[in-house]
Write an enzyme that holds these catalytic residues in place. Structure first.
Site, PDB file in Angstrom:
ATOM      1  CG  ASP A  88      -7.894   2.873   9.349  1.00 11.54           C
ATOM      2  OD1 ASP A  88      -8.108   1.784   8.814  1.00 11.54           O
ATOM      3  OD2 ASP A  88      -7.335   3.819   8.749  1.00 11.54           O
ATOM      4  CG  ASP A 108      -8.747  -0.649   4.202  1.00  9.18           C
ATOM      5  OD1 ASP A 108      -9.814  -0.201   4.661  1.00  9.18           O
ATOM      6  OD2 ASP A 108      -7.672  -0.618   4.831  1.00  9.18           O
ATOM      7  CG  ASP A 113      -5.647  -1.299   8.036  1.00 11.42           C
ATOM      8  OD1 ASP A 113      -5.082  -0.823   9.044  1.00 11.42           O
ATOM      9  OD2 ASP A 113      -5.518  -0.820   6.890  1.00 11.42           O
ATOM     10  CG  ASP A 142      -9.396   4.860   5.348  1.00 13.98           C
ATOM     11  OD1 ASP A 142      -9.843   3.858   5.933  1.00 13.98           O
ATOM     12  OD2 ASP A 142      -8.253   4.910   4.861  1.00 13.98           O
ATOM     13  CG  HIS A 168      -8.789   2.036   1.514  1.00  7.36           C
ATOM     14  ND1 HIS A 168      -7.526   1.594   1.240  1.00  7.36           N
ATOM     15  CD2 HIS A 168      -8.738   2.559   2.767  1.00  7.36           C
ATOM     16  CE1 HIS A 168      -6.746   1.806   2.283  1.00  7.36           C
ATOM     17  NE2 HIS A 168      -7.462   2.382   3.225  1.00  7.36           N
ATOM     18  CG  HIS A 179      -6.132  -4.220   4.922  1.00  7.08           C
ATOM     19  ND1 HIS A 179      -5.220  -3.202   4.750  1.00  7.08           N
ATOM     20  CD2 HIS A 179      -5.411  -5.356   5.100  1.00  7.08           C
ATOM     21  CE1 HIS A 179      -4.004  -3.709   4.810  1.00  7.08           C
ATOM     22  NE2 HIS A 179      -4.080  -5.010   5.012  1.00  7.08           N
ATOM     23  CD1 TRP A 189      -2.629   1.772   0.390  1.00  4.44           C
ATOM     24  CD2 TRP A 189      -1.288   2.529   2.015  1.00  4.44           C
ATOM     25  NE1 TRP A 189      -2.940   3.098   0.615  1.00  4.44           N
ATOM     26  CE2 TRP A 189      -2.136   3.571   1.600  1.00  4.44           C
ATOM     27  CE3 TRP A 189      -0.345   2.770   3.023  1.00  4.44           C
ATOM     28  CZ2 TRP A 189      -2.075   4.858   2.170  1.00  4.44           C
ATOM     29  CZ3 TRP A 189      -0.280   4.043   3.589  1.00  4.44           C
ATOM     30  CH2 TRP A 189      -1.150   5.060   3.174  1.00  4.44           C
ATOM     31  CE  LYS A 222      -6.288   6.077   2.265  1.00  2.00           C
ATOM     32  NZ  LYS A 222      -5.401   6.147   3.405  1.00  2.00           N
ATOM     33  CD  GLU A 260      -4.623  -1.431   1.881  1.00  3.48           C
ATOM     34  OE1 GLU A 260      -3.476  -1.740   2.276  1.00  3.48           O
ATOM     35  OE2 GLU A 260      -5.504  -0.998   2.645  1.00  3.48           O
TER      36      GLU A 260
HETATM   37  C1  RNT Z   1      -3.900   2.952   4.645  1.00  6.29           C
HETATM   38  C2  RNT Z   1      -4.025   1.496   4.373  1.00  6.29           C
HETATM   39  C3  RNT Z   1      -2.928   0.641   4.895  1.00  6.29           C
HETATM   40  C4  RNT Z   1      -2.504   1.016   6.305  1.00  6.29           C
HETATM   41  C5  RNT Z   1      -1.531   0.053   6.939  1.00  6.29           C
HETATM   42  C6  RNT Z   1      -0.913   0.605   8.167  1.00  6.29           C
HETATM   43  O1  RNT Z   1      -5.035   3.656   4.344  1.00  6.29           O
HETATM   44  O2  RNT Z   1      -5.248   1.037   4.832  1.00  6.29           O
HETATM   45  O3  RNT Z   1      -3.301  -0.689   4.830  1.00  6.29           O
HETATM   46  O4  RNT Z   1      -3.606   1.133   7.144  1.00  6.29           O
HETATM   47  O5  RNT Z   1      -0.604  -0.332   6.009  1.00  6.29           O
HETATM   48 ZN    ZN Z   2      -5.573  -1.102   4.744  1.00  5.73          ZN
END
Ligand code: RNT
Ligand code: ZN
Length: 421
Positions: free
Chosen positions: A298, A261, A328, A296, A264, A288, A187, A230, A228
């Site tokens: 998290d 993810d 994640d 986003d 994302h 993720h 990523w 985004k 990955e």
């Molecule tokens: C960032 C991505 C990525 C990170 C990690 C820490 O938006 O989701 O996966 O969260 O690599």
């Molecule tokens: Zn991620």
């Protein structure tokens, strides 16, 4: 009546209730035991890592909160992971980022070697867990300009290509040592804050960089590559080089894994709905699992509709051979071990609920065009006694039942975390 007795009796009643619907709870538990979740190391220290304690997190992602007691060394992080794993039923994996190297001197990102991760592999062996890996293409001076693998600066781009190559070697080493393929994820934070003129050139450079990183063929029984996508990051709101369309095309044409993810995509766009299509064209997927709140963000994963929908897709289409479940999220506003435990237990709970679904009956209603029954039964399924099965699963996995894990976490906080001044 003893606590264990109550759990057993409730389970027996639940088993009968599910059997009436043609669902075998023992079988569901048996299958659940075989599904690993890859726990992300970075919940334990707010994505800090051990490369340089003074480097702040960047790359357009952010952790908020300053709850005391975060892990400051690999040993502390491993102790926290031991505690966490003791509170979660099943056998799982550890997902490590490159900045979590365990060394006593500074190693540049393009000079990382398997030897810098031997203590982690030893720990994984001792703990009976597999490992996954990630390049760290952020929190570094060479990422300050906002571009890494898609940079127009050839020195910078080359540096990150070398990092990617190092990371695959490390991933392959982990996979070979542990006897289970390591998924190494790429990523990158690359993007523009404001409106670009040339949206193509960075993407062409990214494809070229990835091709160079993946040039060496690696044995898929020890190592798998994932990329990955985004939508945007903080400070990269207008353009992200590695968009979903970019990586969907890249993964499809190169037959790498695609990492989806949950945070994302646009707020009403759900990854659960994408799994069936994407798996038609890429060999395997990495998830993720995260919880975006308005962006986003998290947040710690909880048992919400989307988590359940992801689990249901995995079960209904029996995707477990092809989908690697990773977490994640990073929350520094609550006890970090509790964050790991809440998120991971929620993921496992969602899988259990999905495994207990009377899927055959629902499938039949759909095939017969009886959408009335499909909707009615889906709603009825929501109040089936899965809680009793979950408690029984925890009890028979030798982990705390119900909220009992919280007392253990609080005791660990008092004895260990609060001593970290
Ligand atoms: C960032 C991505 C990525 C990170 C990690 C820490 O938006 O989701 O996966 O969260 O690599
Ligand atoms: Zn991620």
């Amino acid at each position: 009546m003893s606590h264990t007795k109550a759990v057993e009796q409730a389970y027996e009643l639940a088993r009968q209730r599910y059997a009436e619907l043609g669902v075998d709870t023992d079988k569901a538990i048996e299958q659940l035991r075989t599904i690993p979740i890859s726990l992300h190391c970075w919940q334990g220290d707010d994505v800090g890592g051990f490369e340089n304690p003074d480097t702040g997190l960047d790359g357009g992602i952010a952790v908020t909160g300053n709850y005391p007691g975060k892990a400051r060394t690999p040993d502390e992080l491993r102790a926290d992971l031991d505690k966490t794993l003791s509170l979660i039923p099943g056998r799982h994996r550890l997902n490590l980022h490159a900045i979590y190297l365990d060394t006593d001197r500074k190693i540049e990102r393009n000079a990382l070697e398997p030897e810098h991760f031997t203590s982690w592999v030893q720990w994984a062996k001792d703990s009976g867990v597999g490992m996954d890996f990630n390049g760290t293409y952020f929190s570094h001076p060479k990422a300050d300009a906002g571009f890494t693998l898609s940079s127009a600066d050839e020195d910078i781009r080359q540096f990150w290509i070398e990092h990617g190559i190092c990371c695959r070697k490390i991933g392959a080493y982990m996979g070979a040592e542990l006897g289970t393929p390591c998924v190494t994820n790429v990523w990158i934070p690359d993007g523009y804050k404001d409106i670009p003129i040339d949206r193509l050139a960075p993407r062409e450079r990214l494809a070229d960089s990835l091709d160079r990183i993946f040039a060496e063929k690696l044995d898929p029984t020890v190592h798998l590559d994932a990329v990955e996508s985004k939508l945007f990051g903080i400070g990269a709101e207008s353009y992200t080089t590695g968009s979903h369309e970019f990586y969907l095309g890249y993964a499809t044409s190169r037959q790498t894994l695609l990492c989806l993810d949950a945070g994302h995509f646009h707020p009403t766009e759900m990854i659960s709905e994408k799994l069936s299509s994407v798996l038609m064209f890429v060999p395997e997927l990495l998830l993720h699992v995260s919880r975006p709140v308005r962006w986003d963000s998290d947040h710690v994963v909880i048992l919400n509709d989307e988590l359940l929908a992801i689990a249901q897709e995995l079960v209904r289409l029996d995707m477990f051979e092809k989908v690697h479940i990773g977490l994640d999220f990073f929350d520094a506003s609550i006890n970090r071990i509790a964050a790991w435990v809440i998120g991971t237990r929620s993921m496992i709970k969602a899988l259990l609920i999905a495994l207990l679904e009377p899927t055959n009956t629902l499938r039949q209603a759909e095939a017969e065009g009886d959408f009335t029954s499909r909707l009615a039964l889906l709603e009825e399924a929501k109040t089936l006694p899965y809680g009793a099965v979950w408690d029984y699963y925890c009890a028979t996995s030798d982990v705390p039942v119900g909220q009992a894990w919280l007392a253990e976490t609080k005791a660990y906080e008092k004895d260990v975390l609060s001593q970290r001044a």
